[in-house]
Design a protein around this motif. Structure first.
Motif, PDB file in Angstrom:
ATOM      1  N   LEU A  77       0.825  -1.207   0.000  1.00  0.00           N
ATOM      2  CA  LEU A  77       0.000   0.000   0.000  1.00  0.00           C
ATOM      3  C   LEU A  77       0.859   1.258   0.000  1.00  0.00           C
ATOM      4  CD1 LEU A  77      -2.845  -1.067   2.427  1.00  0.00           C
ATOM      5  CD2 LEU A  77      -3.201  -0.073   0.156  1.00  0.00           C
ATOM      6  N   THR A  78       1.945   1.230   0.740  1.00  0.00           N
ATOM      7  CA  THR A  78       2.849   2.381   0.788  1.00  0.00           C
ATOM      8  C   THR A  78       3.433   2.658  -0.594  1.00  0.00           C
ATOM      9  OG1 THR A  78       3.407   1.940   3.106  1.00  0.00           O
ATOM     10  CG2 THR A  78       4.947   3.300   1.852  1.00  0.00           C
ATOM     11  N   ALA A  79       3.793   1.597  -1.307  1.00  0.00           N
ATOM     12  CA  ALA A  79       4.331   1.753  -2.658  1.00  0.00           C
ATOM     13  C   ALA A  79       3.266   2.286  -3.608  1.00  0.00           C
ATOM     14  CB  ALA A  79       4.872   0.423  -3.163  1.00  0.00           C
ATOM     15  N   TYR A  80       2.055   1.764  -3.503  1.00  0.00           N
ATOM     16  CA  TYR A  80       0.958   2.261  -4.334  1.00  0.00           C
ATOM     17  C   TYR A  80       0.701   3.740  -4.058  1.00  0.00           C
ATOM     18  CZ  TYR A  80      -0.454  -2.531  -5.625  1.00  0.00           C
ATOM     19  OH  TYR A  80      -0.513  -3.812  -6.114  1.00  0.00           O
ATOM     20  N   GLY A  81       0.703   4.091  -2.777  1.00  0.00           N
ATOM     21  CA  GLY A  81       0.460   5.483  -2.414  1.00  0.00           C
ATOM     22  C   GLY A  81       1.501   6.416  -2.978  1.00  0.00           C
ATOM     23  N   ALA A  82       2.769   5.989  -2.922  1.00  0.00           N
ATOM     24  CA  ALA A  82       3.857   6.830  -3.428  1.00  0.00           C
ATOM     25  C   ALA A  82       3.687   7.141  -4.911  1.00  0.00           C
ATOM     26  CB  ALA A  82       5.193   6.140  -3.178  1.00  0.00           C
ATOM     27  N   VAL A  84       1.030   7.947  -6.434  1.00  0.00           N
ATOM     28  CA  VAL A  84       0.046   9.006  -6.675  1.00  0.00           C
ATOM     29  C   VAL A  84       0.111  10.129  -5.640  1.00  0.00           C
ATOM     30  CG1 VAL A  84      -1.581   7.629  -8.020  1.00  0.00           C
ATOM     31  CG2 VAL A  84      -1.679   7.540  -5.515  1.00  0.00           C
ATOM     32  N   GLY A  85       1.169  10.147  -4.830  1.00  0.00           N
ATOM     33  CA  GLY A  85       1.376  11.254  -3.907  1.00  0.00           C
ATOM     34  C   GLY A  85       0.750  11.110  -2.543  1.00  0.00           C
TER      35      GLY A  85
END
Length: 216
Positions: A77-82, A84-85
């Motif tokens: 999730l942290t990677a996905y979030g990164a 898109v900001g």
């Protein structure tokens, strides 16, 4: 074109879905004609103001996951979030009730401050590790988003917009919405889950074409 989003501020996939929609709209040529409205959905309406457990402990107990599985999920999730900001700091999260946060968001629905309040609430919870049942936190989010401080304080310190929040949650139940995020375009086309940016972009294009064809 109107997009309604049911979500909870304690839902990481909801935060991700909100940021992914922003990314898709940034590429969408008709974005200026799109209105995004955030709707309330509590994952745990009976949650206390504050839970003493960590998010890891809750996930282990609720889903039978082990700490390694939780850590792997959070890393993903942290990677996905990164992408898109959106910054996730799962180790900082303070669990608690989100009803008052939904009331605050509902109070600015349809205003120029709505998006900033929503982003501020997601950021307070997932990035800064702040408790969303804390009136001080909510007022700080409202102030930072440019909401009138006196009006925001009056909402936070009362039960204002409680009926509206319950109404949106009831609307979700009547529409058989069982998971969030849940996107609904023009009240007709549902998009469940935090789809990736490319998929959201394609769905926006398709919905726009359908809207244009039915209005012609």
């Amino acid at each position: 074109m109107q997009i309604d989003i049911w979500s909870d501020f304690a839902c990481p996939w909801c935060a991700l879905g909100d940021y992914r929609l922003d990314a898709a709209l940034a590429r969408f040529e008709h974005a200026d004609a799109v209105e995004v409205i955030h709707r309330a959905f509590e994952l745990d309406p009976r949650a206390p103001a504050r839970r003493p457990q960590t998010m890891e402990e809750v996930l282990v107990a609720k889903y039978g996951m082990n700490p390694q599985q939780v850590a792997a999920g959070h890393a993903q999730l942290t990677a996905y979030g990164a992408e898109v900001g959106m910054t996730f700091a799962f180790e900082r999260i303070q669990l608690g009730n989100t009803f008052d946060a939904h009331r605050l968001a509902r109070s600015v629905q349809g205003t120029a401050q709505e998006a900033a309040v929503v982003k501020g609430l997601f950021g307070a919870y997932f990035t800064d590790g702040r408790l969303l049942s804390d009136p001080v936190v909510l007022l700080d989010v409202a102030r930072t988003a440019g909401v009138d401080e006196v009006g925001a304080k009056a909402v936070i310190e009362s039960d204002a917009f409680a009926a509206e929040v319950r109404g949106e949650e009831e609307q979700a139940r009547e529409s058989d919405v069982t998971g969030v995020p849940y996107f609904l375009i023009n009240g007709k086309w549902a998009i469940p889950g935090a789809q990736d940016v490319e998929t959201l972009g394609l769905l926006l294009q398709r919905a726009w074409q359908r809207t244009e064809s039915t209005s012609a």
